[in-house]
Design a protein around this motif. Structure first.
Motif, PDB file in Angstrom:
ATOM      1  N   ASN A  38       0.826  -1.208   0.000  1.00 20.13           N
ATOM      2  CA  ASN A  38       0.000   0.000   0.000  1.00 20.13           C
ATOM      3  C   ASN A  38       0.864   1.264   0.000  1.00 20.13           C
ATOM      4  O   ASN A  38       0.535   2.246  -0.667  1.00 20.13           O
ATOM      5  CB  ASN A  38      -0.961   0.015   1.187  1.00 20.13           C
ATOM      6  N   ARG A  41       2.133   1.688  -3.463  1.00 21.98           N
ATOM      7  CA  ARG A  41       1.057   2.146  -4.350  1.00 21.98           C
ATOM      8  C   ARG A  41       0.802   3.638  -4.158  1.00 21.98           C
ATOM      9  O   ARG A  41       0.592   4.366  -5.130  1.00 21.98           O
ATOM     10  CB  ARG A  41      -0.220   1.355  -4.085  1.00 21.98           C
ATOM     11  N   LEU A  42       0.818   4.115  -2.904  1.00 19.16           N
ATOM     12  CA  LEU A  42       0.602   5.534  -2.627  1.00 19.16           C
ATOM     13  C   LEU A  42       1.709   6.376  -3.248  1.00 19.16           C
ATOM     14  O   LEU A  42       1.448   7.374  -3.918  1.00 19.16           O
ATOM     15  CB  LEU A  42       0.524   5.789  -1.121  1.00 19.16           C
ATOM     16  N   SER A  44       3.690   5.626  -5.715  1.00 22.50           N
ATOM     17  CA  SER A  44       3.562   5.576  -7.175  1.00 22.50           C
ATOM     18  C   SER A  44       2.440   6.490  -7.650  1.00 22.50           C
ATOM     19  O   SER A  44       2.588   7.211  -8.639  1.00 22.50           O
ATOM     20  CB  SER A  44       3.294   4.144  -7.648  1.00 22.50           C
ATOM     21  N   TRP A  45       1.300   6.475  -6.942  1.00 19.06           N
ATOM     22  CA  TRP A  45       0.169   7.311  -7.338  1.00 19.06           C
ATOM     23  C   TRP A  45       0.500   8.793  -7.197  1.00 19.06           C
ATOM     24  O   TRP A  45       0.134   9.599  -8.054  1.00 19.06           O
ATOM     25  CB  TRP A  45      -1.077   6.975  -6.514  1.00 19.06           C
ATOM     26  N   LEU A  46       1.210   9.173  -6.138  1.00 23.33           N
ATOM     27  CA  LEU A  46       1.562  10.583  -5.943  1.00 23.33           C
ATOM     28  C   LEU A  46       2.425  11.120  -7.081  1.00 23.33           C
ATOM     29  O   LEU A  46       2.434  12.321  -7.343  1.00 23.33           O
ATOM     30  CB  LEU A  46       2.279  10.778  -4.606  1.00 23.33           C
ATOM     31  N   ARG A  47       3.101  10.246  -7.782  1.00 28.36           N
ATOM     32  CA  ARG A  47       3.958  10.675  -8.895  1.00 28.36           C
ATOM     33  C   ARG A  47       3.202  10.740 -10.223  1.00 28.36           C
ATOM     34  O   ARG A  47       3.731  11.231 -11.212  1.00 28.36           O
ATOM     35  CB  ARG A  47       5.151   9.737  -9.006  1.00 28.36           C
ATOM     36  N   THR A  48       1.943  10.269 -10.246  1.00 27.75           N
ATOM     37  CA  THR A  48       1.141  10.330 -11.474  1.00 27.75           C
ATOM     38  C   THR A  48       0.617  11.752 -11.671  1.00 27.75           C
ATOM     39  O   THR A  48       0.716  12.609 -10.783  1.00 27.75           O
ATOM     40  CB  THR A  48      -0.068   9.369 -11.407  1.00 27.75           C
ATOM     41  N   ASP A  49       0.026  11.993 -12.834  1.00 27.07           N
ATOM     42  CA  ASP A  49      -0.571  13.307 -13.101  1.00 27.07           C
ATOM     43  C   ASP A  49      -1.658  13.636 -12.076  1.00 27.07           C
ATOM     44  O   ASP A  49      -1.740  14.767 -11.592  1.00 27.07           O
ATOM     45  CB  ASP A  49      -1.146  13.363 -14.513  1.00 27.07           C
ATOM     46  N   ASP A  50      -2.499  12.647 -11.738  1.00 31.04           N
ATOM     47  CA  ASP A  50      -3.551  12.887 -10.740  1.00 31.04           C
ATOM     48  C   ASP A  50      -2.959  13.217  -9.372  1.00 31.04           C
ATOM     49  O   ASP A  50      -3.429  14.115  -8.679  1.00 31.04           O
ATOM     50  CB  ASP A  50      -4.475  11.675 -10.610  1.00 31.04           C
ATOM     51  N   GLY A  51      -1.933  12.491  -8.984  1.00 31.29           N
ATOM     52  CA  GLY A  51      -1.287  12.749  -7.701  1.00 31.29           C
ATOM     53  C   GLY A  51      -0.647  14.121  -7.660  1.00 31.29           C
ATOM     54  O   GLY A  51      -0.760  14.856  -6.668  1.00 31.29           O
TER      55      GLY A  51
END
Length: 64
Positions: A38, A41-42, A44-51
């Motif tokens: 988890n 995953r967090l 990785s998500w923070l590095r996406t455009d949405d994050g």
């Protein structure tokens, strides 16, 4: 809150990212042990455009 210029340099996202604004702080996520799925995953998500959009909307300056 009022954002102030320092030495004539405004605290814009551009000036913060390029290092011109002198008052910045870096934030790190550190784990003593192997990060859990988890946590990975967090991060990785923070590095996406949405994050990055979320980070910027909350008043911080993201990587992008």
């Amino acid at each position: 809150m009022k954002l102030l210029k320092v030495d004539g340099i405004a605290p814009t996202a551009k000036n913060i990212r390029n290092g011109k604004y002198p008052l910045i702080a870096h934030f790190y996520a550190i784990s003593r042990d192997q990060p859990s799925k988890n946590s990975q995953r967090l991060i990785s998500w923070l590095r996406t455009d949405d994050g990055q959009t979320l980070i910027n909307r909350t008043g911080y300056v993201g990587l992008k």
